[in-house]
Motif scaffolding. Structure first.
Motif, PDB file in Angstrom:
ATOM      1  N   ALA A  77      41.219  45.502  52.381  1.00  0.00           N
ATOM      2  CA  ALA A  77      41.124  44.881  51.047  1.00  0.00           C
ATOM      3  C   ALA A  77      39.909  45.472  50.349  1.00  0.00           C
ATOM      4  O   ALA A  77      38.779  45.005  50.507  1.00  0.00           O
ATOM      5  CB  ALA A  77      41.007  43.361  51.165  1.00  0.00           C
TER       6      ALA A  77
ATOM      7  N   THR B 205      48.206  43.902  45.410  1.00  0.00           N
ATOM      8  CA  THR B 205      48.424  42.452  45.425  1.00  0.00           C
ATOM      9  C   THR B 205      47.642  41.868  44.268  1.00  0.00           C
ATOM     10  O   THR B 205      46.419  41.798  44.315  1.00  0.00           O
ATOM     11  CB  THR B 205      47.937  41.835  46.757  1.00  0.00           C
ATOM     12  OG1 THR B 205      48.550  42.545  47.840  1.00  0.00           O
ATOM     13  CG2 THR B 205      48.322  40.377  46.849  1.00  0.00           C
TER      14      THR B 205
ATOM     15  N   ARG C 172      54.229  37.185  46.702  1.00  0.00           N
ATOM     16  CA  ARG C 172      53.116  36.401  47.234  1.00  0.00           C
ATOM     17  C   ARG C 172      53.433  34.916  47.075  1.00  0.00           C
ATOM     18  O   ARG C 172      53.693  34.439  45.955  1.00  0.00           O
ATOM     19  CB  ARG C 172      51.809  36.728  46.502  1.00  0.00           C
ATOM     20  CG  ARG C 172      50.677  35.862  47.012  1.00  0.00           C
ATOM     21  CD  ARG C 172      49.324  36.262  46.491  1.00  0.00           C
ATOM     22  NE  ARG C 172      48.276  35.470  47.135  1.00  0.00           N
ATOM     23  CZ  ARG C 172      46.989  35.693  46.999  1.00  0.00           C
ATOM     24  NH1 ARG C 172      46.583  36.685  46.246  1.00  0.00           N
ATOM     25  NH2 ARG C 172      46.103  34.937  47.618  1.00  0.00           N
TER      26      ARG C 172
ATOM     27  N   ILE D 195      36.534  30.037  48.033  1.00  0.00           N
ATOM     28  CA  ILE D 195      37.158  31.207  48.658  1.00  0.00           C
ATOM     29  C   ILE D 195      38.448  30.831  49.400  1.00  0.00           C
ATOM     30  O   ILE D 195      38.945  31.574  50.231  1.00  0.00           O
ATOM     31  CB  ILE D 195      36.167  31.969  49.588  1.00  0.00           C
ATOM     32  CG1 ILE D 195      35.553  31.055  50.643  1.00  0.00           C
ATOM     33  CG2 ILE D 195      35.076  32.646  48.771  1.00  0.00           C
ATOM     34  CD1 ILE D 195      34.686  31.805  51.668  1.00  0.00           C
TER      35      ILE D 195
ATOM     36  N   HIS E 263      54.432  37.553  51.366  1.00  0.00           N
ATOM     37  CA  HIS E 263      52.980  37.625  51.539  1.00  0.00           C
ATOM     38  C   HIS E 263      52.334  36.246  51.402  1.00  0.00           C
ATOM     39  O   HIS E 263      52.750  35.444  50.577  1.00  0.00           O
ATOM     40  CB  HIS E 263      52.422  38.563  50.449  1.00  0.00           C
ATOM     41  CG  HIS E 263      50.929  38.551  50.312  1.00  0.00           C
ATOM     42  ND1 HIS E 263      50.242  37.563  49.636  1.00  0.00           N
ATOM     43  CD2 HIS E 263      49.988  39.415  50.748  1.00  0.00           C
ATOM     44  CE1 HIS E 263      48.940  37.827  49.675  1.00  0.00           C
ATOM     45  NE2 HIS E 263      48.769  38.945  50.340  1.00  0.00           N
TER      46      HIS E 263
ATOM     47  N   HIS F 160      48.033  34.881  51.487  1.00  0.00           N
ATOM     48  CA  HIS F 160      46.602  35.058  51.823  1.00  0.00           C
ATOM     49  C   HIS F 160      46.002  33.698  51.524  1.00  0.00           C
ATOM     50  O   HIS F 160      45.926  33.293  50.368  1.00  0.00           O
ATOM     51  CB  HIS F 160      45.954  36.145  50.964  1.00  0.00           C
ATOM     52  CG  HIS F 160      44.452  36.134  51.082  1.00  0.00           C
ATOM     53  ND1 HIS F 160      43.787  36.685  52.148  1.00  0.00           N
ATOM     54  CD2 HIS F 160      43.500  35.591  50.281  1.00  0.00           C
ATOM     55  CE1 HIS F 160      42.480  36.511  51.993  1.00  0.00           C
ATOM     56  NE2 HIS F 160      42.279  35.847  50.866  1.00  0.00           N
TER      57      HIS F 160
ATOM     58  N   SER G 147      39.406  33.100  52.564  1.00  0.00           N
ATOM     59  CA  SER G 147      38.462  33.988  53.227  1.00  0.00           C
ATOM     60  C   SER G 147      37.685  33.168  54.256  1.00  0.00           C
ATOM     61  O   SER G 147      37.424  31.984  54.040  1.00  0.00           O
ATOM     62  CB  SER G 147      37.504  34.552  52.162  1.00  0.00           C
ATOM     63  OG  SER G 147      36.861  35.697  52.624  1.00  0.00           O
TER      64      SER G 147
ATOM     65  N   GLY H  56      41.136  37.440  55.490  1.00  0.00           N
ATOM     66  CA  GLY H  56      40.512  36.143  55.754  1.00  0.00           C
ATOM     67  C   GLY H  56      39.873  35.980  57.112  1.00  0.00           C
ATOM     68  O   GLY H  56      39.432  34.884  57.452  1.00  0.00           O
ATOM     69  N   PHE H  57      39.804  37.059  57.917  1.00  0.00           N
ATOM     70  CA  PHE H  57      39.156  36.929  59.233  1.00  0.00           C
ATOM     71  C   PHE H  57      37.659  36.704  59.026  1.00  0.00           C
ATOM     72  O   PHE H  57      37.017  37.417  58.266  1.00  0.00           O
ATOM     73  CB  PHE H  57      39.337  38.196  60.080  1.00  0.00           C
ATOM     74  CG  PHE H  57      40.764  38.635  60.238  1.00  0.00           C
ATOM     75  CD1 PHE H  57      41.808  37.719  60.226  1.00  0.00           C
ATOM     76  CD2 PHE H  57      41.076  39.985  60.412  1.00  0.00           C
ATOM     77  CE1 PHE H  57      43.126  38.129  60.375  1.00  0.00           C
ATOM     78  CE2 PHE H  57      42.389  40.404  60.560  1.00  0.00           C
ATOM     79  CZ  PHE H  57      43.421  39.474  60.535  1.00  0.00           C
TER      80      PHE H  57
ATOM     81  N   TYR I   5      28.231  31.184  46.439  1.00  0.00           N
ATOM     82  CA  TYR I   5      29.039  30.501  47.465  1.00  0.00           C
ATOM     83  C   TYR I   5      28.190  29.719  48.457  1.00  0.00           C
ATOM     84  O   TYR I   5      28.714  29.222  49.450  1.00  0.00           O
ATOM     85  CB  TYR I   5      29.832  31.528  48.293  1.00  0.00           C
ATOM     86  CG  TYR I   5      30.637  32.524  47.511  1.00  0.00           C
ATOM     87  CD1 TYR I   5      31.805  32.141  46.863  1.00  0.00           C
ATOM     88  CD2 TYR I   5      30.244  33.856  47.429  1.00  0.00           C
ATOM     89  CE1 TYR I   5      32.555  33.066  46.155  1.00  0.00           C
ATOM     90  CE2 TYR I   5      30.988  34.783  46.723  1.00  0.00           C
ATOM     91  CZ  TYR I   5      32.135  34.373  46.084  1.00  0.00           C
ATOM     92  OH  TYR I   5      32.872  35.286  45.383  1.00  0.00           O
TER      93      TYR I   5
ATOM     94  N   TYR J 155      31.510  42.377  49.359  1.00  0.00           N
ATOM     95  CA  TYR J 155      31.271  41.592  48.150  1.00  0.00           C
ATOM     96  C   TYR J 155      29.771  41.540  47.806  1.00  0.00           C
ATOM     97  O   TYR J 155      29.283  40.537  47.288  1.00  0.00           O
ATOM     98  CB  TYR J 155      31.848  40.169  48.291  1.00  0.00           C
ATOM     99  CG  TYR J 155      33.290  40.155  48.766  1.00  0.00           C
ATOM    100  CD1 TYR J 155      34.320  40.552  47.911  1.00  0.00           C
ATOM    101  CD2 TYR J 155      33.637  39.789  50.067  1.00  0.00           C
ATOM    102  CE1 TYR J 155      35.646  40.564  48.342  1.00  0.00           C
ATOM    103  CE2 TYR J 155      34.952  39.800  50.508  1.00  0.00           C
ATOM    104  CZ  TYR J 155      35.948  40.187  49.648  1.00  0.00           C
ATOM    105  OH  TYR J 155      37.258  40.195  50.073  1.00  0.00           O
TER     106      TYR J 155
ATOM    107  N   MET K  98      30.024  43.082  43.760  1.00  0.00           N
ATOM    108  CA  MET K  98      29.903  41.998  42.776  1.00  0.00           C
ATOM    109  C   MET K  98      28.575  42.090  42.016  1.00  0.00           C
ATOM    110  O   MET K  98      28.169  41.144  41.329  1.00  0.00           O
ATOM    111  CB  MET K  98      30.017  40.638  43.477  1.00  0.00           C
ATOM    112  CG  MET K  98      31.399  40.414  44.069  1.00  0.00           C
ATOM    113  SD  MET K  98      31.563  38.833  44.955  1.00  0.00           S
ATOM    114  CE  MET K  98      31.795  37.684  43.594  1.00  0.00           C
TER     115      MET K  98
HETATM  116  N1  LLP Z   1      43.988  39.844  50.426  1.00  0.00           N
HETATM  117  C1  LLP Z   1      43.927  39.160  49.281  1.00  0.00           C
HETATM  118  C2  LLP Z   1      45.150  38.994  48.488  1.00  0.00           C
HETATM  119  C3  LLP Z   1      42.704  38.628  48.839  1.00  0.00           C
HETATM  120  O1  LLP Z   1      42.652  37.936  47.713  1.00  0.00           O
HETATM  121  C4  LLP Z   1      41.538  38.837  49.608  1.00  0.00           C
HETATM  122  C5  LLP Z   1      40.237  38.318  49.184  1.00  0.00           C
HETATM  123  C6  LLP Z   1      41.641  39.569  50.799  1.00  0.00           C
HETATM  124  C7  LLP Z   1      42.890  40.054  51.176  1.00  0.00           C
HETATM  125  C8  LLP Z   1      40.460  39.867  51.687  1.00  0.00           C
HETATM  126  O2  LLP Z   1      39.878  38.715  52.175  1.00  0.00           O
HETATM  127  P1  LLP Z   1      38.704  38.826  53.266  1.00  0.00           P
HETATM  128  O3  LLP Z   1      39.308  39.454  54.507  1.00  0.00           O
HETATM  129  O4  LLP Z   1      37.654  39.675  52.683  1.00  0.00           O
HETATM  130  O5  LLP Z   1      38.254  37.430  53.503  1.00  0.00           O
HETATM  131  N2  LLP Z   1      33.802  37.226  47.141  1.00  0.00           N
HETATM  132  C9  LLP Z   1      34.039  36.221  48.167  1.00  0.00           C
HETATM  133  C10 LLP Z   1      35.333  36.462  48.892  1.00  0.00           C
HETATM  134  C11 LLP Z   1      36.532  36.432  47.973  1.00  0.00           C
HETATM  135  C12 LLP Z   1      37.763  36.918  48.617  1.00  0.00           C
HETATM  136  C13 LLP Z   1      38.828  37.178  47.589  1.00  0.00           C
HETATM  137  N3  LLP Z   1      40.073  37.619  48.149  1.00  0.00           N
HETATM  138  C14 LLP Z   1      32.856  36.212  49.126  1.00  0.00           C
HETATM  139  O6  LLP Z   1      31.920  36.996  48.944  1.00  0.00           O
HETATM  140  O7  LLP Z   1      32.824  35.386  50.055  1.00  0.00           O
END
Ligand code: LLP
Length: 402
Positions: free
Chosen positions: A50, A94, A137, A150, A184, A186, A189, A222-223, A306, A360, A364
């Protein structure tokens, strides 16, 4: 073995490139990717990084060289991935709350697409019928993830098409005879609870029965990775065996088999990243001792946005006696990285490092207070390489009409 950069290496980089500076350890990214592929080696799993977590082209190229695919959340991320040399069939788009024209652009690029609204699904079906396999999705209406900001799968979330609209989804799909290839979800996070993760998987497996053309279930990202010693994290080995069991059970019941897609962001790049800053001011007050640094939430927004915890270490005095400091940024509003945190004794001019800054972090960052965004350095095969220059005054004025 897991890897991390040494205090000496980080100090050297800060001396050479100045502060604040983001540093990324390519070897750690490799380690994280391999730990995923290792745990899922006996399942038809595919990992789409991602890239919203960190889009520097050098990072993308490194991750591509490992064999990963890419999940993008805007058409510009798709274009950056293409620019980095990633072929369209390794890119997934996505999206959320986007106009149909962006989906048309993604279709023209030839990338995989997950659609997350009924209206865009209908437009897509009307235009492309069954000529372009596409994903949907879904919003499973479950609460998962580190905190509400999140979490994305709950019943007040804007993401995905709610599963209670399943009849309407099927009506659109049948009306246009669409080729739905992927379902899909998600859900959020930082999901450390494998049972909760599996709740979403079970919902998806059940819904997939209604879609005879679906051959892939995309479980999103989200892991959770640890942010401090003893912190919770997703047990990937446990997750892999739970997923294997669930998919085997579904096969026994329905005869259907699916490819499994994941979209890890933080898992891939959180721990590889370090933000190094210099201590500009020490201020003793009756409430606390402030250690002010030459960065702020304009560069690393996660603590303020956050309530995220980032480990902070004093690179200049690693063996020093610990004292309590409130580490604060230089943005002209409340800008607290940590309140009353134990850090080895700090002097003005010391270098502090913020850990878990890869995901991030820079991505960001902003120019708030008209400050420059930091430089980025990637360490690969032991060699630091500047992969983004620190901004300059010209960058602040670049698009202003003067
Ligand atoms: N797939 C989709 C559709 C998503 O919206 C996201 C994250 C991911 C995968 C990847 O998620 P991850 O594996 O990174 O948890 N900025 C926030 C996190 C926002 C996540 C948004 N979507 C932070 O710094 O905690």
């Amino acid at each position: 073995m897991s890897t991390s950069l040494s205090s000496e290496q980080l100090t050297e980089i800060a001396r050479e490139y100045g502060t604040p500076v983001y540093v990324y350890d390519a070897e750690k990214i490799t380690f994280q990717y391999h730990s995923l592929t290792h745990e899922f080696h006996d399942q038809p799993a595919r990992f789409f990084y991602a890239c919203k977590a960190l889009t520097n082209v050098h990072i993308l190229k490194h991750i591509y060289s490992l064999g990963a695919s890419f999940d993008c959340s805007s058409i510009n991320e798709v274009k950056i991935a293409r620019y980095a040399g990633i072929p369209a069939d390794k890119i997934l788009y996505t999206s959320n709350s986007i106009s149909f024209s962006e989906i048309e652009e993604a279709q023209a690029e030839g990338v995989h697409i997950n659609i997350d609204s009924l209206s865009n699904l209908d437009k897509f079906g009307r235009k492309y019928k069954n000529t372009y396999p596409v994903g949907i999705r879904l919003r499973p209406n479950i609460m998962a993830g580190g905190n509400l900001n999140i979490s994305t799968g709950h019943d007040k979330s804007k993401f995905g098409i709610p599963i209670n609209k399943i009849d309407e989804i099927l009506a659109v799909v049948h009306k246009h005879k669409m080729d739905i290839a992927v379902l899909h979800i998600h859900t959020g996070s930082e999901i450390s609870d494998v049972d909760l993760y599996m709740k979403g998987v079970d919902i998806l497996l059940e819904l997939a029965e209604k879609f005879p053309t679906v051959h892939t279930l995309d479980l999103g990202g989200g892991f959770k990775v640890p942010y401090k010693d003893g912190d919770s994290h997703t047990d990937i080995s446990l997750l892999a065996s739970a997923i294997k069991k669930a998919f085997a059970k579904a096969k026994a019941q329905t005869g259907r088999e699916y490819n499994i897609w994941f979209e890890p962001g933080k898992f891939m790049v959180s721990e590889c990243g370090y933000l190094i800053a210099s201590v500009t001011v020490l201020k003793e007050t009756s409430a606390t001792t402030f250690a002010g640094v030459d960065t702020g939430f304009n560069h690393l927004i996660r603590p303020m946005f956050y309530g995220a915890y980032h480990r902070i270490e004093n690179l200049s005095n690693p063996q020093g006696e610990t004292r309590k400091y409130s580490v604060v940024g230089n943005v002209c509003e409340t800008d607290t990285f940590a309140w009353e945190r134990d850090v080895a004794e700090i002097k003005e001019g010391d270098l502090l490092v913020f850990r878990n800054a890869g995901a991030y972090g820079m991505e960001m960052a902003s120019n708030f207070n008209s400050r420059f965004r930091p430089a980025e350095v990637m360490v690969k095969d032991g060699q630091p390489q500047l992969i983004r220059r620190r901004e300059t005054f010209d960058d602040l004025l670049r698009n202003q009409i003067i």
